[in-house]
Design a protein around this motif. Structure first.
Motif, PDB file in Angstrom:
ATOM      1  N   TYR A 168       0.850  -1.196   0.000  1.00  0.00           N
ATOM      2  CA  TYR A 168       0.000   0.000   0.000  1.00  0.00           C
ATOM      3  C   TYR A 168       0.880   1.238   0.000  1.00  0.00           C
ATOM      4  N   HIS A 169       0.501   2.224  -0.794  1.00  0.00           N
ATOM      5  CA  HIS A 169       1.328   3.423  -0.947  1.00  0.00           C
ATOM      6  C   HIS A 169       0.888   4.575  -0.049  1.00  0.00           C
ATOM      7  N   GLY A 170      -0.080   4.332   0.856  1.00  0.00           N
ATOM      8  CA  GLY A 170      -0.532   5.363   1.775  1.00  0.00           C
ATOM      9  C   GLY A 170      -0.066   5.103   3.196  1.00  0.00           C
ATOM     10  N   ILE A 171      -0.656   5.844   4.137  1.00  0.00           N
ATOM     11  CA  ILE A 171      -0.305   5.738   5.554  1.00  0.00           C
ATOM     12  C   ILE A 171      -1.176   4.684   6.239  1.00  0.00           C
ATOM     13  N   VAL A 172      -0.536   3.795   6.986  1.00  0.00           N
ATOM     14  CA  VAL A 172      -1.243   2.780   7.773  1.00  0.00           C
ATOM     15  C   VAL A 172      -1.131   3.164   9.247  1.00  0.00           C
ATOM     16  N   ILE A 173      -2.289   3.391   9.883  1.00  0.00           N
ATOM     17  CA  ILE A 173      -2.316   3.748  11.307  1.00  0.00           C
ATOM     18  C   ILE A 173      -2.855   2.553  12.084  1.00  0.00           C
ATOM     19  N   ILE A 174      -2.016   1.969  12.926  1.00  0.00           N
ATOM     20  CA  ILE A 174      -2.432   0.846  13.766  1.00  0.00           C
ATOM     21  C   ILE A 174      -2.765   1.397  15.151  1.00  0.00           C
ATOM     22  N   ASP A 175      -4.025   1.296  15.491  1.00  0.00           N
ATOM     23  CA  ASP A 175      -4.524   1.821  16.762  1.00  0.00           C
ATOM     24  C   ASP A 175      -4.392   0.726  17.820  1.00  0.00           C
ATOM     25  N   GLU A 176      -3.421   0.901  18.717  1.00  0.00           N
ATOM     26  CA  GLU A 176      -3.128  -0.096  19.746  1.00  0.00           C
ATOM     27  C   GLU A 176      -3.569   0.374  21.131  1.00  0.00           C
ATOM     28  N   ALA A 177      -4.763   0.929  21.212  1.00  0.00           N
ATOM     29  CA  ALA A 177      -5.250   1.434  22.494  1.00  0.00           C
ATOM     30  C   ALA A 177      -5.269   0.356  23.581  1.00  0.00           C
ATOM     31  N   TYR A 178      -5.455  -0.915  23.160  1.00  0.00           N
ATOM     32  CA  TYR A 178      -5.608  -2.013  24.125  1.00  0.00           C
ATOM     33  C   TYR A 178      -4.426  -2.977  24.111  1.00  0.00           C
ATOM     34  N   ILE A 179      -3.332  -2.597  23.509  1.00  0.00           N
ATOM     35  CA  ILE A 179      -2.215  -3.524  23.304  1.00  0.00           C
ATOM     36  C   ILE A 179      -1.607  -4.010  24.618  1.00  0.00           C
ATOM     37  N   ASP A 180      -1.701  -3.226  25.681  1.00  0.00           N
ATOM     38  CA  ASP A 180      -1.107  -3.636  26.962  1.00  0.00           C
ATOM     39  C   ASP A 180      -1.791  -4.864  27.555  1.00  0.00           C
ATOM     40  N   PHE A 181      -3.017  -5.152  27.112  1.00  0.00           N
ATOM     41  CA  PHE A 181      -3.745  -6.316  27.613  1.00  0.00           C
ATOM     42  C   PHE A 181      -3.545  -7.540  26.731  1.00  0.00           C
ATOM     43  N   SER A 182      -2.754  -7.408  25.686  1.00  0.00           N
ATOM     44  CA  SER A 182      -2.596  -8.474  24.704  1.00  0.00           C
ATOM     45  C   SER A 182      -1.303  -9.255  24.930  1.00  0.00           C
ATOM     46  N   THR A 183      -1.306 -10.492  24.460  1.00  0.00           N
ATOM     47  CA  THR A 183      -0.086 -11.305  24.491  1.00  0.00           C
ATOM     48  C   THR A 183       0.803 -11.027  23.287  1.00  0.00           C
ATOM     49  N   LYS A 184       0.280 -10.310  22.297  1.00  0.00           N
ATOM     50  CA  LYS A 184       1.026 -10.042  21.073  1.00  0.00           C
ATOM     51  C   LYS A 184       1.866  -8.778  21.218  1.00  0.00           C
ATOM     52  N   ALA A 185       2.952  -8.716  20.437  1.00  0.00           N
ATOM     53  CA  ALA A 185       3.872  -7.580  20.500  1.00  0.00           C
ATOM     54  C   ALA A 185       3.297  -6.374  19.755  1.00  0.00           C
ATOM     55  N   SER A 186       3.690  -5.194  20.208  1.00  0.00           N
ATOM     56  CA  SER A 186       3.302  -3.956  19.534  1.00  0.00           C
ATOM     57  C   SER A 186       4.015  -3.835  18.191  1.00  0.00           C
ATOM     58  N   PHE A 187       3.393  -3.086  17.277  1.00  0.00           N
ATOM     59  CA  PHE A 187       4.011  -2.794  15.984  1.00  0.00           C
ATOM     60  C   PHE A 187       5.012  -1.648  16.073  1.00  0.00           C
ATOM     61  N   ILE A 188       5.232  -1.107  17.263  1.00  0.00           N
ATOM     62  CA  ILE A 188       6.236  -0.043  17.405  1.00  0.00           C
ATOM     63  C   ILE A 188       7.599  -0.517  16.920  1.00  0.00           C
ATOM     64  N   SER A 189       7.889  -1.794  17.118  1.00  0.00           N
ATOM     65  CA  SER A 189       9.190  -2.339  16.703  1.00  0.00           C
ATOM     66  C   SER A 189       9.362  -2.325  15.187  1.00  0.00           C
ATOM     67  N   GLU A 190       8.294  -2.054  14.435  1.00  0.00           N
ATOM     68  CA  GLU A 190       8.358  -2.078  12.968  1.00  0.00           C
ATOM     69  C   GLU A 190       8.490  -0.689  12.341  1.00  0.00           C
ATOM     70  N   ILE A 191       8.485   0.373  13.137  1.00  0.00           N
ATOM     71  CA  ILE A 191       8.468   1.707  12.523  1.00  0.00           C
ATOM     72  C   ILE A 191       9.755   2.021  11.767  1.00  0.00           C
TER      73      ILE A 191
END
Length: 341
Positions: A168-191
């Motif tokens: 995709y050639h546009g901006i992707v915004i991943i809204d992680e408002a609830y990420i602290d309750f998840s077992t999955k890693a944040s996408f911050i490591s991908e910026i």
């Protein structure tokens, strides 16, 4: 091929952002006569417009650079500014996946941007086959992905998000408002890997500071510079900055309270599943559960009369209530009330 230069609105590229008094002088002094402030009082001085101390602390916690962090007046400001920076009113479009967080719709409407709503599959995952044509449209500038999703509670598959970022050639915004309750890693490591990625988080959920109205965005420096150029000069008050810093310096308290909510979530799910009027409890990695019942509208009214407030999401997912994980005492009262019904 993604090009930030091509996607930013022309007027934003040409914009000379407002330079406040606290932007021009960043040190400490004995006499401040530069900002037309009242010399009397305890909150008479303007707050730090760049929230330097918060970013410094967050950079340690999130393992990223302070220059890759934007601090907003709630994560809603992160959403709104994205429309202002990247979408030409009345011409460009944005896309999200339904059902999801309602502020994408509201912010799009305020900014006169058409919001395309791509239905999620039955398991609340993205349908890449139906999405593909939109990835190639020049006027679709933003894609919002809420993960864990609200109101469904599930994490969106990482492989599907990576496919979007890569194609995709546009901006992707991943809204992680609830990420602290998840077992999955944040996408911050991908910026660092994706120049079109913005990750939004908030202090309103796991950090327990909904009243402070502070959110954050993580992205490469060029995108963060655009956010800082467009935002109001003093968008986060001194009181709210102090509240955030106090929380960030109380990591033990944060972990204890978060773990209580996680334990309560795992206790509540099987209890809900045993109640006859509950037809389904959807899997969740957030601090809430989406519950399908026989008649959501009727049950919502009954609970209101018993002074228990849930969120009726029947308009988004048929006959579903979204139930926040509360304190042990609040959760017990809910379960006992439902059993009586």
């Amino acid at each position: 091929m993604f090009s930030l230069e091509n996607i930013v609105r022309t007027n934003i590229k040409e914009l000379a952002g407002y330079s406040s008094a606290r932007d021009e002088f960043k040190g400490t002094a004995e006499v401040y006569l530069d900002a037309n402030e009242n010399p009397f009082g305890t909150l008479n001085r303007y707050p730090d417009p760049r929230q330097v101390n918060i970013k410094k602390r967050l950079s340690d916690i999130k393992q990223t650079k302070a220059s890759q962090i934007f601090i907003g007046n709630g994560s809603d400001e992160v959403i709104d500014l994205a429309f202002r920076i990247f979408c030409e009113p009345g011409r460009d479009k944005a896309l999200t996946f339904s059902p999801t967080y309602g502020m994408y719709d509201v912010s799009a409407a305020i900014n006169n941007i058409e919001l395309i709503k791509q239905p999620l599959l039955a398991d609340f995952q993205i349908n890449l086959n139906q999405l593909q044509p939109y990835l190639e449209m020049d006027d679709v500038k933003l894609i919002f992905i809420c993960s864990p999703n609200n109101p469904t509670g599930n994490i969106i598959n990482k492989e599907e998000i990576l496919y979007i970022l890569n194609n995709y050639h546009g901006i992707v915004i991943i809204d992680e408002a609830y990420i602290d309750f998840s077992t999955k890693a944040s996408f911050i490591s991908e910026i660092e890997n994706y120049p079109n990625l913005v990750v939004s988080q908030t202090f309103s959920k796991a950090w327990g500071l909904a009243g402070a109205r502070v959110g954050a965005a993580y992205a490469n420096e060029k995108i963060i510079d655009l956010y800082n150029k467009v935002k109001p000069p003093y968008n986060v008050s001194s009181l709210n900055q102090e509240a955030i810093l106090l929380a960030l310096n109380s990591q033990t308290k944060f972990e204890i309270e978060k773990n209580i909510l996680l334990i309560e979530r795992e206790k509540m799910i099987p209890q809900l599943q045993q109640i006859p009027i509950v037809k389904k409890v959807y899997p969740t990695e957030a601090n809430f559960v989406l519950v399908e019942v026989e008649d959501a509208n009727e049950l919502y009214k009954i609970l209101v009369n018993k002074k228990i407030i849930t969120r009726n999401r029947n308009s988004l997912v048929k006959n579903c209530l979204r139930i926040t994980i509360g304190s042990p005492e609040e959760n017990l009262k809910l379960i006992n009330t439902l059993k009586e019904l």
